[in-house]
Structures are given as structure tokens and as C-alpha cells.
Design a protein around this motif. Structure first.
Motif, short mmCIF file in Angstrom:
data_model
loop_
_atom_site.label_atom_id
_atom_site.label_comp_id
_atom_site.label_asym_id
_atom_site.label_seq_id
_atom_site.Cartn_x
_atom_site.Cartn_y
_atom_site.Cartn_z
N PRO A 1 -10.10 2.17 9.58
CA PRO A 1 -8.98 2.94 9.04
C PRO A 1 -9.23 4.45 9.03
CG PRO A 1 -10.26 2.02 7.26
CD PRO A 1 -10.89 1.52 8.53
N GLY A 2 -10.48 4.85 9.26
CA GLY A 2 -10.79 6.27 9.23
C GLY A 2 -12.15 6.49 9.84
N VAL A 3 -12.71 7.65 9.57
CA VAL A 3 -13.97 8.04 10.20
C VAL A 3 -15.15 7.28 9.57
CG1 VAL A 3 -15.50 9.98 10.69
CG2 VAL A 3 -13.02 10.31 10.70
N ARG A 4 -16.01 6.78 10.43
CA ARG A 4 -17.27 6.21 9.98
C ARG A 4 -18.41 6.92 10.69
NH1 ARG A 4 -16.03 -0.35 9.80
NH2 ARG A 4 -14.64 -0.29 7.98
N LEU A 5 -19.60 6.76 10.15
CA LEU A 5 -20.75 7.50 10.65
C LEU A 5 -22.00 6.66 10.46
CD1 LEU A 5 -21.28 11.26 9.86
CD2 LEU A 5 -23.16 9.67 9.47
N GLU B 1 -11.12 12.56 -6.35
CA GLU B 1 -11.45 11.15 -6.62
C GLU B 1 -10.79 10.24 -5.60
OE1 GLU B 1 -10.20 13.32 -8.79
OE2 GLU B 1 -8.83 12.39 -10.22
N ASP B 2 -9.64 10.64 -5.07
CA ASP B 2 -9.00 9.80 -4.05
C ASP B 2 -9.83 9.79 -2.76
OD1 ASP B 2 -6.96 8.86 -5.60
OD2 ASP B 2 -5.36 9.93 -4.59
N ALA B 3 -10.42 10.90 -2.41
CA ALA B 3 -11.30 10.93 -1.24
C ALA B 3 -12.50 10.01 -1.48
CB ALA B 3 -11.76 12.35 -0.94
N GLU C 1 0.83 -1.22 0.00
CA GLU C 1 0.00 0.00 0.00
C GLU C 1 0.86 1.27 0.00
OE1 GLU C 1 -3.80 0.54 0.68
OE2 GLU C 1 -3.69 -1.26 -0.55
N PHE C 2 2.01 1.21 -0.61
CA PHE C 2 2.86 2.38 -0.71
C PHE C 2 3.60 2.34 -2.05
CE2 PHE C 2 6.94 4.65 0.44
CZ PHE C 2 6.37 5.91 0.48
N GLY C 3 3.67 3.48 -2.72
CA GLY C 3 4.37 3.54 -3.99
C GLY C 3 3.52 4.19 -5.07
N GLY C 4 4.19 4.60 -6.15
CA GLY C 4 3.53 5.36 -7.20
C GLY C 4 2.73 4.53 -8.17
N SER D 1 -1.94 0.50 -5.58
CA SER D 1 -3.01 0.94 -4.70
C SER D 1 -2.45 1.33 -3.35
CB SER D 1 -3.99 -0.23 -4.52
OG SER D 1 -4.89 0.02 -3.47
N THR D 2 -2.92 2.46 -2.81
CA THR D 2 -2.45 2.92 -1.51
C THR D 2 -3.64 3.25 -0.61
OG1 THR D 2 -2.42 5.26 -2.12
CG2 THR D 2 -0.46 3.96 -2.63
N GLY D 3 -3.34 3.76 0.55
CA GLY D 3 -4.41 4.18 1.45
C GLY D 3 -5.21 5.34 0.91
N THR D 4 -4.65 6.12 0.02
CA THR D 4 -5.41 7.24 -0.55
C THR D 4 -5.90 6.96 -1.96
OG1 THR D 4 -3.28 8.27 -0.99
CG2 THR D 4 -4.49 9.10 0.89
#
Lengths: 328, 328, 328, 328
Positions: free
Chosen positions: D251-255, D271-273, A122-125, A128-131
Motif C-alpha cells: 500500500p505504500g513505501v517499504r524499505l 500520529e497518523d503517519a 476505509e473511508f469516513g470520519g 479506520s482509514t488508510g491514514t
């Protein structure tokens, strides 16, 4: 070096670009390494403008990837990566000033193979990553070790690449934030920009009393973009000459070599980093080199260079530069 | 040139990189210029693999910006800009083949000042546009004329820049689409990439019977990103040697010089163009140079170069390259 | 419906929103379906403002995904996907006019299960694609068939979703381009925006004599973003009432329902599509509703809505809207 | 409210969703407001799971924009904006747990007009900023005051908008970072997402011992995207019921509301969001609702909703949601 006399550091620095006292920031002196750029840590060193710091940096993995059999996800412990030396307190530095850092040398230290690159999940150009979050399965993890000396980087049995070392992470503290050393921003940080190399002077806008200089994450070399996210990471001995330029309002990192001047932008998407860098370069030409704005815009259009530092960190860093020879 | 013998064109081209018959594609022969890359226009020329074409291209404004007093919004008539020579039908070319275009020279033609740059409303990398749509007021329009000769580009009274000409827009027809000559894509088009220059061989994936080669939009020089959107635009005489490589499946434009190989990506945001370019370069290393994928990924990380062609066109074009010397 | 009388179509259309002659555009009448939006095809139908067209559309796969055992990569043949009915020539339409399309109904036709969704390799919002190009392995291909009737979409044994049909691809021809029906743009095309639904009037800026209306790609329903790239695709019978508004300069697609007005933007990255949509909406409020620009900017800030149509096509489409009740 | 019993908070919270002791976090009790989300400040309040906090928040300008004649660039002092109440220490909270925050009410307080919006130079979704850096001249600054009561927001003499209050900035501390309260991220922060409203339970992944809850920046209402960057900012009295869910790795905010579940992504480009939000929602469906991954991907494609919170902050925040009724 002669050009330093005519650099911003030489002309406007408190120490006029002259080297002062030398300080050894050894591993022992550093003690615990730092993982954020911020004002909340106690300085490990107090210096004066002109002083030289010789710092022993760790590699980005703090030496935990020792062999090609190591598995990154098993030995790394987020967010405790990319350890930094510092903070270094520079006497007299205050918000509105600029810290000038002249990079005199970056040399590998420690046992060979000193160089490490890796595929981190999950890191690199190109993954797929976390963002840039995808559902595709990840690539397998992999660690690659390389002998790194001033004679070259032994990429594999057949390929040796030139040793072109630089500092991946360098900068000053934000005013009230403490930000992961993985992130680059207007104060510097993890720019992973190969121009931050021996022979360059890098200028940082001071945000906090004493500047709080941090340094770490040296690379034996790196391609544009730091594609897989991990350059030729190496522990290093870094020699920095630090000066202070009072009252210079710059919005982000600038850089100067004998041949060119550069503005750095760090943002996502990548075009925003390019825009930041180029806009600051244009404003620099207008403020200091007598250009009318549209003429500077035209000149950058015809003669500007863009360097993609990283396309993998929380913000991408790009440098926009122009040759001094083209500035009339 | 010797290296051409060992290029893809020399090794796999129908004409083995040898020059054939020369064709003059003068303004008169061209007749009406073209504003789309597509299969719906009748070819203006039929050639065979190996043939050389000498084309008289117009500048991107079709010569309408004659003086610095001209106002772009008054004399330009969208979408009739960036006029192209072509289409040129290449005998035997079919989908699945690659058209190889060896650029032999790009020279300014016509009266001086031959070079034009301009600020166009709602166009450029540092202004509000139709897509990066802002409410800020526009910059004033401006036209700048420059004398352009092989000795240099006279940017202004004080600054002369090197003449480093290249072709802004070059490519083949899509299969069923007809796309504005302002846009770059996998078939080529308006890449505005300075590496598309004399000495390079550019490879395009053929989509339509006869390939339908188009060319136009030459530049006397350009900085990375073509920042304001308008390089040193000039009418030119372009000499191209065209060859055909049967059965080479490439997903987009590739390029080769004596020193490096390059893959081009065109997309927005900019990181996607970088990803496209680098992924194709990695796959190229795997397919033709014996690399395992992760090893190619590592090599590009440590030694790849990124060239930002344009950051202003409907898609941004970036080239990812690696030196042949590093390929083992 | 009464509100149509007060719509833009009702007030400014040549036919004043009144329905004229009805035309059947059956599969037989259509003959070969179209895969580009462009001016190079011969019209299949000539109509007058006010006329009603009942068109038989194919699904996006032209019916080739017949069972859940079909493998998309084996039966689909790019770029021959997303087949369109048309072009339909509208008498009197010319550049500078607006084509108003009042969607009266969208109903599934043909044998059940009429609905198809699928995982297509290198396509979708959460996978590596040709542009967001990754090295990760792809997901397995998969086809899912669903019974679709006006009573609902039978997603699986446990879940039935509301039938909320709309038209995925609708628009007019560009002036000189012929663009894949997979792409949305200022002329409409593959917006995949669920507001393009029965009860709405959609406004397209005419670029070419006769407008050349195209329609296809109906969906039984879709979530925001069309996440995997494939909605509930279905062959449909579509009833459109077409009118012509002379001399209305709009930069892209607009839409109106009884309750709100909407501007559509299509671009990458996604924020640019949002900017395009919102900027046009603000300019619309200024031009037609008496707002000062900053007041319109404030109103959209406090009361605007954003609909993410697609985040998978060559350009992403977003609609920015505001309730008519908030316009004072 | 009954549904709370069946919510994650009700089923898995230490206090089972039952309200405990009520704490008043008045202006006086808070003392100095906070401008970063981080672990370096001393808690202003210590509570136990189930406890209710009634906090007096300032508006995003800390009340400095008192009249429509105030000039933001003269009275605001970066980075001291968006003041936060907190940190609030929650007993027993540790990394790996989830903090559940049930929003019971958000009411305006203080003198009228309580609402403020403004045009701030280099800030907003439709203007040049420090990151989307343009050369265009800025828009004039402007402040607009609005009366805000539970009966409505008096936008101007003609337009009253519904009172739909929510919390712009809410979250927990990062582990070692201290990040400006202007930025949203996986720990919450400045999401500016209108779903963070009375009736919702928001779930935050705890990073630091005690969680360190912060809250501020309430809005009387806001459109999607918070277009100009400034919603109907108001000082507020906020009532939060806080619970702790041990050992829930998110991994992040849930609601969660009575009707839907939502995952939040914060990133650029937009699009990443969207990808972050939707990927987490899919994984949620797989982990807790029995879906196979591709089936969840299909369901979100056909029935997912995207809410654009902000398109103006350092990261854009989007919520991807699905109705509970569609989960079978």
C-alpha cells in the motif's frame, strides 16, 4: 440580486458582475469527465468574464451506485471517482488574478431516487482509514438511495430533510500539479463546504493561464463535517456566472454572500484548517476593512463563525466567517 | 418553560424539572475561589435535587485586568487563573448518575466596563504556545475593556455586538483527579462552548459522591473557537437549576435545548473532539431514539451540526448536535 | 560512574551527585498505592538530597492480570490502574528548583512469568479509543505473559528480546492539580519513554514544596511508541538516587546520559510533542552551551534525534536529544 | 553484497538483484529538471530491470543559494523548487508491481562548500507556516553553507558531523496525479527519511506503466524530523540499481536493509503517519513471516522502532521498522 453590485465581483470584476453569454456544458459536450484538478487536460469550453455556464455534473460515483443492493467496493474503481466537468478556460485569467464564481443554482437532474449516500470501506470520519490506520474490523458496506427534489430530501419513511443544495467540488487548476478531485486545497477542489451554495460568490486564486475551472460533486444537503464521507450525492444541473478580478492576491479560497465574508482553510489536523481560515480572515479585515491586526483578532474571537465543511477528505476544509454587519 | 417538562431533566430528574429552594452563593459565601475541578476541596454549599443556585462568579482573571494599561504577564499568577465557585454538593448524587444543570440566566455584574479580552503571551489559537511551540517572537500583550450590558457588547466606538452570554466553565468533579479549571474534559470544565447558555440543560456524568458542581468564567459573548483565547470575560450572576438523574450512563457532557440535542467532545487534535462528539451523538440516537447505527451515522452525515467551542484550551471542545425535529 | 561528576546533578546538585542514606520503600512501607500525581496525599517517605530510594513497584495492572486467561475488562477497575509508589518528600525542594533522579537499576521481582502485555478494549495506538473515537468493532481482548529476567524477555517460543528495562511513570507532583498516573506532562508522569532507564539522570521541575516524587510502571522493554499501549509490564525493584538542584528554571522534563542530553515534550497531536521537545532543546543549547538560536536550530536540524516514547497515553511523549560530542 | 541475495529484490526481482547495464543521467542528459511526480512528462531515460542509473541531482534549491548572503525569498521561485531527475521508464513495470531501488552510493559533487541549509520564511517545524498559520512575526531568513565531503560535514569552526548521506526525494509516479516534489506520499516523493541511504533497498508500488522513477534532493546528513525544513542539501551523484518485482501489492513505501525491514507512512497529524507505518509493518509480518495479527501487534509494541523522517513537509514521513533478528 442587488447585493452583487456591491460584492467584490460587482465592484472589481471585469464584467462588473453582469451576466454575459450563456454556455451549455452538457454531458455530451463534456465527454470524458475529469478526475484531477490540473493544467494537463484540454479545455472543454472557452468563456469570457461574465459568461454563464450551465453544467451537467455527475454524482461523486458517476452514477455507479444505482440501487441499495450495489456494493461500493465492487463497482467503484479508484482513483476514478468524483468526476468533474471542465476544465473551462476563462479568457484573460492569469496567475495573480482571482476567478469569481457566482453560484446561481444547483438542481438535481436525472431519474429518482437521485440522491445517494453510502458507507465505503476505509473511508469516513468515524472509521479506520488508510491514514488514520487502525486494526479494527471495518463496518459493513451500505448504500442508501433518497428521493431529492427542491421540496426536500426524503431521508427515510419518517424523516424529510430540507433541500439545501451546494457544490462539493469547485475550483481552478494548480500551476503545475494535477491533484485528485478528492482533495481540497488553496485552489478549491473537494472542499465539501455547504456555504458553496446558490447565492454565494466564491473567489479562487488563479494559478494557470485561463484559470481552468472545474466543477462537480453536487450535494442535495449535508451536515457539518460530511461525517460518513458521503453526503446526499446527486447528479445536478449547475448554473455558474463567472467573472475575473485582476490583480487580487489571495492565498486561498474566499467566499461572500449578502450577509457575510468567509475564508476557507484546508489542512490536517483540523486545527490547522481553522488557523488558515481565521488568519486569512484577519488579514482580509486588515487589508480591506481598516482594522488594526490585534483589533481584527479580537473581533474574530468575539464574533467569528467556523463552519466545518468536511472531516473526511485528504484535507479537512473549514470556513471562518464574519457578518458584514459587524465590520463597522 | 414548557419544553423542560419533556426534557431529560423533566422526565427523569429526581425533581422532575421543578425548581426547589434557592441558594445564594455570593462572593462572601464562596470565600476563596477554586482553581481545580476535584474532590479534595470542602463543599461551599449543600443542595438537593431541584434546588436553584444563584452564584456570583469572577471573570477568568479574577478581576485583575482592570484597565487597558494592565499587562497580563505582570498581574496574572499561573496556575491561579479562571477562578471557580464551588464545589456544590448535591444530595444523593453518586457515580453512574447524571447531574442536570438548567441555565436560567447569566448576567454581568460589577462596575463597567465589565468585559475584558486580552492577548496573553504564548496563549491563543493563532500564536505560538507552550504546546504548539514555535521560535517566532510573540505578539505584544494587550488588554481591551468593553462595556457589557443586556443591550449589547460595545466592542469599540463603531461596533456593538449582540449580548449572547454563556458559561465558559461548568462541570462536576472527576473521581480522584483534581484538574486545572483551564481544561475541559468528560466531566465538563473549561469547554468555552457558547451553547452552554441560558435556556439549555447541560448533563454531566457524576464521578464522585455529591457530584461537586463548579461554575465560573462567564462570557458576554464569543465567536466560534474563542480565537485569541479570551472571550468577553465578565464577572456574572449565574442562576442554575440543578437536578439529578439516577442511573444514566453517559460517557461525557450532553446538552439539550428546546430545539436540539448535543454531545460534547474535548480532545486534541480537533478532529478527535469532533469524533468523540459525533460518536456519542450517534450512540444517543441508537439508545434513545430507535435508530439503527448506520442510519444514525447517515443522519448525522446529512443533518448534524458541529460547533467549535474553543480551539485554545488544553483540550479543544466541540459540540455535535442535531435538531429534535429531524429525529422522526 | 565518572560522568556523573560532570553531569548537571554532579555539578549543581546539593549533594554534588554523591549518594547518601538508603531508604527501603517496600510494598508494606508504601501501603496503598497511588493513582494520581498530586499534592493531596501524605508522603510515605521523607528523604534528603543525595539519598537513595529502593522502591518496590507494582506492574501497571497491580498484578491483576495473572494468567493469559484473564480478561482485562473484567478484572481492571478504572481509574485505579497504574499504581504508583510515593509521594516521597524531598527536604528543601521548592517551586523553581529541579529534582534530579539518577536511575541506578530497574530489576524484575516476584514470581515468573513476571512480564505482562495485553490488548485492552478502546486502548492502543492502532485501535479506536475514547478520543480517536470510531464506530468499528473492537479487537478481542488478549493477555500475554512473558518470563522476564536480566537475560532477556521470552516473547514466545521462538523469540527472545533483550532485557532493556526502564521506568514508565516517574515524576513530581503538580502544584495544585492531582492528575491520573496514566498521563504524562511537564512534571513527568506516564511518559513511557525508554530513555528513562538505568544510567540516566532525569530532571523534573519542582512545583510543590517537597517535590513529592512518584515512581511506578516499570517495563522489561518496549518498542518506540508502546504501540498497543501495554509494554512488557513488570513488578520491579527500582533504585533511585535523588538530588536537588536549586534555582533551575526548566519548562518540562529533561534527561541526561553519558552520551547525550534530551528534552521531553508531552502533547497531542504528536507534532506538538516534537515541537515542545525540540524547542526546549534549542533553548537549552542557547542557555548553557553558547549557541546562537538559529545555529542551535540548524544543529538540531542536522543532528537531533527524536524518540517516540508513547503514542497511546492521554498525551504522547517524545524526547528530542543531541549527542554531547556534537556540542563543540 | 551477500544479503542482497536474500532480500526481496534478490529473491523476487526480475533481475534477481543482479546489476545490469549502467546508464549515465547527467545534467545534460536530464535537461530540464522536474518539479512534480507525475505521468505527464516524457521519460528522459528508458531502462530494464537490473539496470544501474548514475544520476546527477541538483540540490533542493537548484544551486540558487550560492552564498550565505543570498536571501531565499528573493532567489527562490515557488513552486519551482526541489528539482528532480527523471522520469525514468522501467520496461515492463505496471500497476500492481513493485519497483525495487537499491541505493549503492550518494556522493556530493560540484564546488565546495557543497552543503546548504537555510531558514525559509513560513517553512520549518518550529515556525508559523502556511498551514500551521500563526500571527507571530517570522524569524529572519538565513543561509548557511557547509563543506561536505565523505570525511564529514563541517557544521562550523568547532563542529564536524559525520557524513551520513541519503536521498531526500525518491519515488515513482502516481497513476493520474502530478504532485509537487515537495510532498511525500504512498508512491514515495519527498520523504526526507534518513534510512533511504546507501545500503538500503526501497520498494515502491508502481502506479503507472513504466513506473516513472524520479530522484533528487540529496542530503549530506540530517537529524530526525529535518527540523528547520532544510537538511545539509547538496548536489550529488547518485548510483541506483533498479529492479522490478511483479505482482506485489503493497500500500505504500517499504524499505529493507541487511538488518531490518521498514514501512513508511506519510500523513498529518504525525500520529497518523506512525499508524500507517506500523499497521503496514504488522500486515507485512502477518503476510510474509507467519505471525498472527495480535502477536505481530505485540511484537511491534515491544521491539518496533520509529524513525521521524520529516516534520516539515506537506505530509510528515515516519518509518516503522523491526530488526530481522527478531522475526524468529
Amino acid at each position: 440580486m442587488d447585493w452583487i453590485t456591491h460584492s467584490y465581483m460587482g465592484r472589481r470584476g471585469v464584467a462588473k458582475g453582469h451576466a454575459g453569454r450563456e454556455h451549455q456544458l452538457t454531458e455530451a459536450k463534456q465527454g470524458a469527465y475529469r478526475y484531477v484538478y490540473g493544467p494537463y487536460a484540454e479545455p472543454v469550453l472557452h468563456i469570457e468574464p461574465g459568461d454563464v455556464v450551465v453544467a451537467e455534473t455527475q454524482d461523486a460515483f458517476e452514477g455507479k451506485l444505482k440501487t441499495e443492493q450495489d456494493v461500493p467496493s465492487e463497482v467503484l474503481n479508484m482513483p476514478f471517482v468524483n468526476p468533474q466537468c471542465g476544465p473551462i478556460h476563462v479568457k484573460g485569467a492569469k496567475k495573480g488574478d482571482v476567478l469569481a464564481v457566482y453560484i446561481r443554482s444547483v438542481l438535481p437532474r436525472g431519474p429518482q431516487p437521485a440522491g445517494t449516500t453510502a458507507l465505503i470501506t476505509e473511508f469516513g470520519g468515524l472509521v479506520s482509514t488508510g491514514t488514520t490506520a487502525m486494526l479494527n474490523p471495518p463496518l459493513p458496506e451500505r448504500v442508501k438511495k433518497m428521493i431529492v427534489t427542491p421540496e426536500g430530501v426524503q431521508f427515510n419513511d419518517k424523516i424529510t430533510l430540507p433541500f439545501e443544495p451546494f457544490i462539493g467540488t469547485l475550483g481552478v487548476s494548480p500551476e503545475i500539479e494535477a491533484v485528485t478531485s478528492l482533495q481540497p486545497d488553496y485552489w478549491g477542489g473537494n472542499m465539501d463546504l455547504p456555504d458553496v451554495a446558490p447565492g454565494a460568490v466564491v473567489y479562487f486564486p488563479v494559478q494557470h493561464e485561463g484559470a481552468y475551472l472545474y466543477v462537480g460533486d453536487c450535494h442535495g444537503r449535508q451536515g457539518d463535517g460530511e461525517l460518513c464521507g458521503v453526503a446526499v450525492e446527486m447528479p445536478a444541473t449547475v448554473t455558474l456566472q463567472v467573472d475575473l478580478i485582476p490583480n487580487w492576491a489571495i492565498p486561498g479560497v474566499r467566499l461572500e454572500t449578502e450577509d457575510f465574508i468567509m475564508s476557507v482553510g484546508s489542512a490536517r489536523p483540523m486545527e490547522d484548517a481553522a488557523r488558515m481560515a481565521y488568519r486569512d480572515l484577519i488579514r482580509w479585515l486588515v487589508a480591506d476593512f481598516g482594522f488594526e491586526e490585534s483589533e481584527a483578532y479580537f473581533l474574530c474571537t468575539q464574533a467569528g463563525k467556523l463552519r466545518v465543511g468536511n472531516m473526511v477528505d485528504p484535507k479537512y476544509s473549514l470556513g471562518a466567517s464574519i457578518k458584514k454587519a459587524y465590520l463597522g
